[in-house]
Design a protein around this motif. Structure first.
Motif, PDB file in Angstrom:
ATOM      1  N   TYR A 109       0.839  -1.204   0.000  1.00  0.00           N
ATOM      2  CA  TYR A 109       0.000   0.000   0.000  1.00  0.00           C
ATOM      3  C   TYR A 109       0.875   1.256   0.000  1.00  0.00           C
ATOM      4  O   TYR A 109       0.648   2.195  -0.761  1.00  0.00           O
ATOM      5  N   TRP A 110       1.893   1.268   0.851  1.00  0.00           N
ATOM      6  CA  TRP A 110       2.830   2.395   0.938  1.00  0.00           C
ATOM      7  C   TRP A 110       3.475   2.644  -0.426  1.00  0.00           C
ATOM      8  O   TRP A 110       3.537   3.766  -0.902  1.00  0.00           O
ATOM      9  N   ASN A 111       3.970   1.589  -1.066  1.00  0.00           N
ATOM     10  CA  ASN A 111       4.619   1.726  -2.369  1.00  0.00           C
ATOM     11  C   ASN A 111       3.637   2.134  -3.466  1.00  0.00           C
ATOM     12  O   ASN A 111       4.001   2.857  -4.390  1.00  0.00           O
ATOM     13  N   GLN A 112       2.395   1.658  -3.358  1.00  0.00           N
ATOM     14  CA  GLN A 112       1.383   2.031  -4.337  1.00  0.00           C
ATOM     15  C   GLN A 112       1.098   3.534  -4.274  1.00  0.00           C
ATOM     16  O   GLN A 112       0.982   4.194  -5.312  1.00  0.00           O
ATOM     17  N   LEU A 113       1.004   4.082  -3.059  1.00  0.00           N
ATOM     18  CA  LEU A 113       0.763   5.513  -2.904  1.00  0.00           C
ATOM     19  C   LEU A 113       2.006   6.329  -3.239  1.00  0.00           C
ATOM     20  O   LEU A 113       1.907   7.451  -3.712  1.00  0.00           O
ATOM     21  N   GLY A 114       3.148   5.766  -2.950  1.00  0.00           N
ATOM     22  CA  GLY A 114       4.410   6.473  -3.142  1.00  0.00           C
ATOM     23  C   GLY A 114       4.863   7.091  -1.837  1.00  0.00           C
ATOM     24  O   GLY A 114       4.117   7.878  -1.240  1.00  0.00           O
ATOM     25  N   PRO A 115       6.064   6.745  -1.363  1.00  0.00           N
ATOM     26  CA  PRO A 115       6.539   7.234  -0.061  1.00  0.00           C
ATOM     27  C   PRO A 115       6.494   8.753   0.085  1.00  0.00           C
ATOM     28  O   PRO A 115       6.093   9.260   1.131  1.00  0.00           O
ATOM     29  N   GLU A 116       6.876   9.489  -0.951  1.00  0.00           N
ATOM     30  CA  GLU A 116       6.864  10.951  -0.818  1.00  0.00           C
ATOM     31  C   GLU A 116       5.443  11.501  -0.747  1.00  0.00           C
ATOM     32  O   GLU A 116       5.173  12.476  -0.036  1.00  0.00           O
ATOM     33  N   ASN A 117       4.511  10.862  -1.446  1.00  0.00           N
ATOM     34  CA  ASN A 117       3.106  11.276  -1.338  1.00  0.00           C
ATOM     35  C   ASN A 117       2.572  11.033   0.067  1.00  0.00           C
ATOM     36  O   ASN A 117       1.808  11.846   0.597  1.00  0.00           O
ATOM     37  N   VAL A 118       2.959   9.916   0.665  1.00  0.00           N
ATOM     38  CA  VAL A 118       2.531   9.613   2.036  1.00  0.00           C
ATOM     39  C   VAL A 118       3.125  10.647   2.990  1.00  0.00           C
ATOM     40  O   VAL A 118       2.417  11.208   3.837  1.00  0.00           O
ATOM     41  N   ARG A 119       4.408  10.934   2.874  1.00  0.00           N
ATOM     42  CA  ARG A 119       5.052  11.909   3.763  1.00  0.00           C
ATOM     43  C   ARG A 119       4.429  13.303   3.595  1.00  0.00           C
ATOM     44  O   ARG A 119       4.218  14.020   4.571  1.00  0.00           O
ATOM     45  N   SER A 120       4.128  13.670   2.382  1.00  0.00           N
ATOM     46  CA  SER A 120       3.496  14.959   2.119  1.00  0.00           C
ATOM     47  C   SER A 120       2.112  15.018   2.764  1.00  0.00           C
ATOM     48  O   SER A 120       1.746  16.019   3.388  1.00  0.00           O
ATOM     49  N   ALA A 121       1.345  13.944   2.646  1.00  0.00           N
ATOM     50  CA  ALA A 121       0.021  13.882   3.280  1.00  0.00           C
ATOM     51  C   ALA A 121       0.164  13.956   4.803  1.00  0.00           C
ATOM     52  O   ALA A 121      -0.668  14.591   5.472  1.00  0.00           O
ATOM     53  N   MET A 122       1.190  13.341   5.338  1.00  0.00           N
ATOM     54  CA  MET A 122       1.415  13.375   6.786  1.00  0.00           C
ATOM     55  C   MET A 122       1.776  14.791   7.241  1.00  0.00           C
ATOM     56  O   MET A 122       1.299  15.251   8.286  1.00  0.00           O
ATOM     57  N   ARG A 123       2.598  15.502   6.479  1.00  0.00           N
ATOM     58  CA  ARG A 123       2.949  16.886   6.835  1.00  0.00           C
ATOM     59  C   ARG A 123       1.706  17.776   6.820  1.00  0.00           C
ATOM     60  O   ARG A 123       1.509  18.596   7.720  1.00  0.00           O
ATOM     61  N   ARG A 124       0.855  17.605   5.806  1.00  0.00           N
ATOM     62  CA  ARG A 124      -0.386  18.389   5.748  1.00  0.00           C
ATOM     63  C   ARG A 124      -1.310  18.002   6.898  1.00  0.00           C
ATOM     64  O   ARG A 124      -1.933  18.864   7.527  1.00  0.00           O
ATOM     65  N   GLY A 125      -1.391  16.717   7.191  1.00  0.00           N
ATOM     66  CA  GLY A 125      -2.282  16.233   8.239  1.00  0.00           C
ATOM     67  C   GLY A 125      -1.909  16.727   9.621  1.00  0.00           C
ATOM     68  O   GLY A 125      -2.777  17.135  10.396  1.00  0.00           O
TER      69      GLY A 125
END
Length: 149
Positions: free
Chosen positions: A6-22
């Motif tokens: 799931y992490w790789n499907q979303l893309g690690p940088e996309n996940v980190r960016s979503a976490m920073r916004r969250g």
């Protein structure tokens, strides 16, 4: 392995960016709930580095303990509401006070650490892609009900 897929499907940088916004959105929610005098100051959730002026103003006002750029991608320390947070001179709080609040929140099915730093109480929040903003709203409301015994 499913979570890694799931992490790789979303893309690690996309996940980190979503976490920073969250995490910034979560800080904004708690700030609005607990420190309404700071309503005119909101963190820019699209600033990827956390270097916006609002981040510095919230730190200077003592709402956060450091500018957002100094935190990890997904964690922040937010000062508890004024009626319970204490201060470093006249109303110093202790780790015993922090434990009482943490137990109160646990009773409300909220698991979050409370930290006592120089006599002032902070909550250490975190955000991941599975969190919902309603959880932070519920935390904000629960803390408004707390009273020391």
């Amino acid at each position: 392995p499913v979570i890694l897929d799931y992490w790789n499907q979303l893309g690690p940088e996309n996940v980190r960016s979503a976490m920073r916004r969250g995490i910034k959105s979560a800080v904004n929610i708690l700030k609005q709930s607990w420190h309404p005098a700071m309503d005119e100051i909101s963190l820019d959730i699209h600033d990827e580095n956390g270097n916006d002026d609002a981040s510095l103003l919230l730190c200077e006002a003592g709402v956060t303990i450091a500018p957002m750029s100094m935190y990890s991608t997904s964690m922040a320390l937010v000062r508890l509401p004024d009626n319970v947070c204490g201060d470093c001179i006249l109303d110093r709080k202790t780790s015993t006070d922090a434990k009482q609040i943490q137990d109160f929140l646990y009773h409300h099915r909220i698991e979050v650490p409370i930290k006592c730093i120089n006599g002032v109480l902070y909550i250490r929040i975190s955000y991941h892609i599975y969190n919902r903003m309603e959880e932070y709203e519920r935390l904000g409301a629960a803390m408004k009900q707390f009273r020391f015994t």
